[in-house]
Design a protein around this motif. Structure first.
Motif, PDB file in Angstrom:
ATOM      1  N   GLU A  82       0.822  -1.208   0.000  1.00  0.00           N
ATOM      2  CA  GLU A  82       0.000   0.000   0.000  1.00  0.00           C
ATOM      3  C   GLU A  82       0.862   1.267   0.000  1.00  0.00           C
ATOM      4  O   GLU A  82       0.553   2.215  -0.722  1.00  0.00           O
ATOM      5  N   ARG A  83       1.929   1.253   0.792  1.00  0.00           N
ATOM      6  CA  ARG A  83       2.800   2.432   0.829  1.00  0.00           C
ATOM      7  C   ARG A  83       3.451   2.674  -0.537  1.00  0.00           C
ATOM      8  O   ARG A  83       3.600   3.815  -0.976  1.00  0.00           O
ATOM      9  N   TYR A 130      -5.544   3.265  -8.484  1.00  0.00           N
ATOM     10  CA  TYR A 130      -4.932   2.908  -7.207  1.00  0.00           C
ATOM     11  C   TYR A 130      -5.293   1.468  -6.845  1.00  0.00           C
ATOM     12  O   TYR A 130      -4.430   0.692  -6.430  1.00  0.00           O
ATOM     13  N   CYS A 164       1.123   6.597  -6.819  1.00  0.00           N
ATOM     14  CA  CYS A 164      -0.074   7.371  -7.160  1.00  0.00           C
ATOM     15  C   CYS A 164       0.027   8.829  -6.733  1.00  0.00           C
ATOM     16  O   CYS A 164      -0.561   9.693  -7.376  1.00  0.00           O
ATOM     17  N   ASP A 165       0.764   9.111  -5.675  1.00  0.00           N
ATOM     18  CA  ASP A 165       0.996  10.507  -5.313  1.00  0.00           C
ATOM     19  C   ASP A 165       1.725  11.218  -6.445  1.00  0.00           C
ATOM     20  O   ASP A 165       1.489  12.392  -6.710  1.00  0.00           O
ATOM     21  N   CYS A 206       2.194   1.778  -3.496  1.00  0.00           N
ATOM     22  CA  CYS A 206       1.145   2.304  -4.388  1.00  0.00           C
ATOM     23  C   CYS A 206       0.817   3.750  -4.047  1.00  0.00           C
ATOM     24  O   CYS A 206       0.561   4.560  -4.948  1.00  0.00           O
ATOM     25  N   ASP A 207       0.823   4.081  -2.761  1.00  0.00           N
ATOM     26  CA  ASP A 207       0.609   5.477  -2.357  1.00  0.00           C
ATOM     27  C   ASP A 207       1.671   6.376  -2.994  1.00  0.00           C
ATOM     28  O   ASP A 207       1.348   7.431  -3.544  1.00  0.00           O
TER      29      ASP A 207
END
Length: 188
Positions: free
Chosen positions: A41-42, A58, A48-49, A44-45
């Motif tokens: 998740e981090r 996402y 995507c950021d 992908c964060d």
């Protein structure tokens, strides 16, 4: 002090399995409450950021990370995947809505040895290798086109050194030829 020790000794203690379950439940509850995201998740964060992902993209990223994790488990390469994700988190750079993660080449190569890539298609990796070897980047960048025989050929390219691709290493060049021949017989 001795009186406190007697009181503690008189209280029944939960069995070890029950104690372990209670501890795990408390720890799990703390993680859920704290909202600790996974390394997937981090990563992908961070991606995507940079790229300005939609919610759908996402979720696709998380799905891709899950597929990569399952493949890593099957290939006994979870450590290599986690090393890459941690490195990516530390090294990601965002320029003009495009992310790069220079400094993670070793981790990416270790994961690539397992036949797994994350956040980049086999075609992206092949283009990087071809560019490195002075041959340009002839494979498309659209992930939807990097499938079947094209993806298979791209994996062959990414797994071959410049000496093998340029014909300086005859044995490696022959292995590269065998690899691409096997791709020819794959169903499209």
């Amino acid at each position: 002090m001795r009186e406190q020790a007697r009181v503690r000794a008189a209280m029944p203690r939960p069995s070890r399995p029950l104690q372990a379950l209670l501890s795990a439940a408390l720890a799990g509850g703390a993680l859920v409450v704290a909202g600790c995201p996974s390394t997937d998740e981090r990563a992908c964060d961070a991606v995507c950021d940079c790229t300005g992902c939609s919610e759908a993209r996402y979720l696709e990223c998380l799905d891709e990370a899950e597929v990569s994790r399952k493949a890593a488990v099957e290939a006994s390469c979870v450590g290599a995947l986690d090393e890459l994700l941690v490195c990516l988190e530390e090294e990601i750079e965002c320029k003009d809505d495009v992310f790069t993660f220079d400094g993670c080449e070793d981790q990416e190569a270790r994961l690539g040895e397992c036949g797994i890539s994350v956040f980049r298609t086999a075609c992206d990796l092949a283009n990087d290798r071809l560019t490195e070897c002075g041959q340009g980047a002839p494979l498309g960048t659209d992930p939807a086109s990097c499938i079947g025989q094209i993806a298979c050929n791209a994996r062959c390219i990414a797994a071959t050194s410049c000496a093998g691709l340029n014909g300086f290493d005859i044995e490696e060049n022959a292995r590269f030829g065998e690899c691409t021949n096997l791709c020819f017989f794959q169903m499209p």
